[in-house]
Design an enzyme around this catalytic site. Structure first.
Site, short mmCIF file in Angstrom:
data_model
loop_
_atom_site.label_atom_id
_atom_site.label_comp_id
_atom_site.label_asym_id
_atom_site.label_seq_id
_atom_site.Cartn_x
_atom_site.Cartn_y
_atom_site.Cartn_z
N GLU A 1 0.83 -1.21 0.00
CA GLU A 1 0.00 0.00 0.00
C GLU A 1 0.86 1.26 0.00
O GLU A 1 0.53 2.24 -0.65
CB GLU A 1 -0.95 0.01 1.20
CG GLU A 1 -2.07 -1.01 1.09
CD GLU A 1 -2.94 -0.80 -0.15
OE1 GLU A 1 -3.11 0.35 -0.59
OE2 GLU A 1 -3.44 -1.80 -0.69
N CYS B 1 -27.42 2.85 -12.27
CA CYS B 1 -26.48 3.97 -12.27
C CYS B 1 -27.18 5.28 -12.67
O CYS B 1 -27.64 5.43 -13.81
CB CYS B 1 -25.33 3.66 -13.24
SG CYS B 1 -24.16 4.99 -13.37
S1 SF4 Z 1 -19.63 1.92 -16.31
FE1 SF4 Z 1 -19.78 3.33 -14.58
S2 SF4 Z 1 -20.92 5.06 -15.38
FE2 SF4 Z 1 -21.30 3.37 -16.78
S3 SF4 Z 1 -23.13 2.40 -16.03
FE3 SF4 Z 1 -21.43 1.34 -15.11
S4 SF4 Z 1 -21.15 2.36 -13.14
FE4 SF4 Z 1 -22.40 3.73 -14.40
#
Ligand code: SF4
Length: 351
Positions: free
Chosen positions: A32, A203
């Site tokens: 890390e 999303c």
């Molecule tokens: S790649 Fe990222 S921005 Fe695109 S749908 Fe998936 S989580 Fe959302």
């Protein structure tokens, strides 16, 4: 459930990395610290080198700071190496060699911030603390359409709270690794394949067409320029000698060796450069050198600084009659044993 979904993805597509095959807190800590501000491809060879050279925290504590800086050479941000060494000594001499095993006690180690403490706590001890790096910020900002500028304390607390609700309390290490890998490999800064993403239904940024606007970046920090004039002073006695000095505290490259240096507020006019350099050498050494040759001018980029470094080669027939105390003549062949900055390494490689 979010955690199951991302951990399943990770089991199939996650990256195989050497520090993921262990729950030894010392190895996880090493990885890390090395990976702070370092790309995985570059960090991997340094990690393997450190594990080989210092297989236990006792080995690291017993090394000298100069040895550790030498092992670190080329990685940059040398304060990480100094802190690593100081923390190893603290673990061995104050904690009887027992690695701290709570989030707070890990956070108290020198050079360990919230991100690193959460990573060690979750990967090595299975404690439910979320890690928040740039990849995690991006993923969460998009999933929940968060416009808070990232990189601030306020943003950290806000994202941490969201992640505390999402984290898998039974598998926090895998959850954190999964989030970081998904953010870096799938939910990329640009060009991610949202249509086929496992989170496309949930999303918010994708649903609302604002993926490219998130996360919101803090306003850029102004980069300042510094002007370094390096003097490569040499003679033979009978072997080739070069003059070096060690950098002091409170500035970049603390403890590393370099060539004698003058820093100025603004660039020296090229018409005056050689006269000014000759005058500087005369003041330092008490006599004129036999010959001076202008060397390369190198630009070296740090996070908030651009270093413009002009080198000059200065040749004496013999050891000069005086020399400032902090300068040390050494045999040229010893140079390879000293920890030096990447800038000096570049210059020496160009010779
Ligand atoms: S790649 Fe990222 S921005 Fe695109 S749908 Fe998936 S989580 Fe959302």
């Amino acid at each position: 459930m979010f955690a199951d979904k991302i951990i399943n993805w990770y089991s199939e597509f996650g990256r195989q990395l050497p520090w993921r095959d262990t729950d030894n807190p010392y190895y996880i800590w090493l990885s890390e610290i090395i990976l702070q501000q370092t790309r995985i491809e570059q960090g991997r060879s340094y990690y393997e080198h450190f594990v080989k050279q210092y297989p236990t925290v006792q080995d690291l504590a017993n090394a000298t700071e100069e040895q550790v800086l030498k092992s670190w050479q080329g990685l940059g941000y040398y304060s990480r190496a100094r802190n690593l060494h100081a923390a190893a000594r603290h673990i061995v001499y104050d904690l009887q060699g027992r690695f701290p095993d709570t989030y707070e006690s890990i956070l108290a180690l020198k050079g360990v911030g919230r991100y690193t403490a959460a990573a060690i706590a979750s990967f090595a001890f299975g404690l439910p603390y979320p890690v928040i790096d740039g990849n995690v910020y991006r993923l969460i900002a998009r999933l929940y359409q968060v416009y808070t500028p990232i990189g601030t304390n306020k943003a950290y607390r806000e994202f941490e709270q969201r992640l505390m609700h999402l984290i898998d309390k039974e598998r926090p290490g895998q959850f954190n690794q999964a989030l970081m890998d998904f953010g870096s490999m799938y939910c990329k800064p640009t060009g991610c394949d949202c249509t086929n993403c496992i989170f496309s239904q949930d999303c918010l940024a994708y649903r609302n067409g604002v993926v490219d606007m998130l996360p919101v970046r803090p306003s850029a920090v102004k980069v300042k320029e510094r002007y370094f004039y390096y003097f490569d002073i040499r003679w033979s006695s009978p072997n080739p000698i070069i003059v070096v000095q060690q950098r002091g505290q409170g500035d970049i490259w603390q403890g590393l060796y370099e060539l004698p240096l003058c820093e100025t507020d603004r660039p020296v006019e090229s018409s005056e450069l050689m006269d000014w350099m000759r005058e500087t050498v005369r003041n330092w050494m008490g006599e004129e050198p036999q010959r001076m040759e202008l060397g390369p001018c190198l630009t070296h980029q740090l996070t908030h600084r651009t270093i413009k470094a002009q080198f000059v080669q200065v040749f004496f027939n013999d050891r000069p009659i005086k020399m400032p105390k902090k300068m040390q003549p050494i045999e040229w062949s010893e140079m390879k044993y000293l920890p030096i900055s990447r800038l000096i390494d570049r210059y020496l490689s160009e010779l």
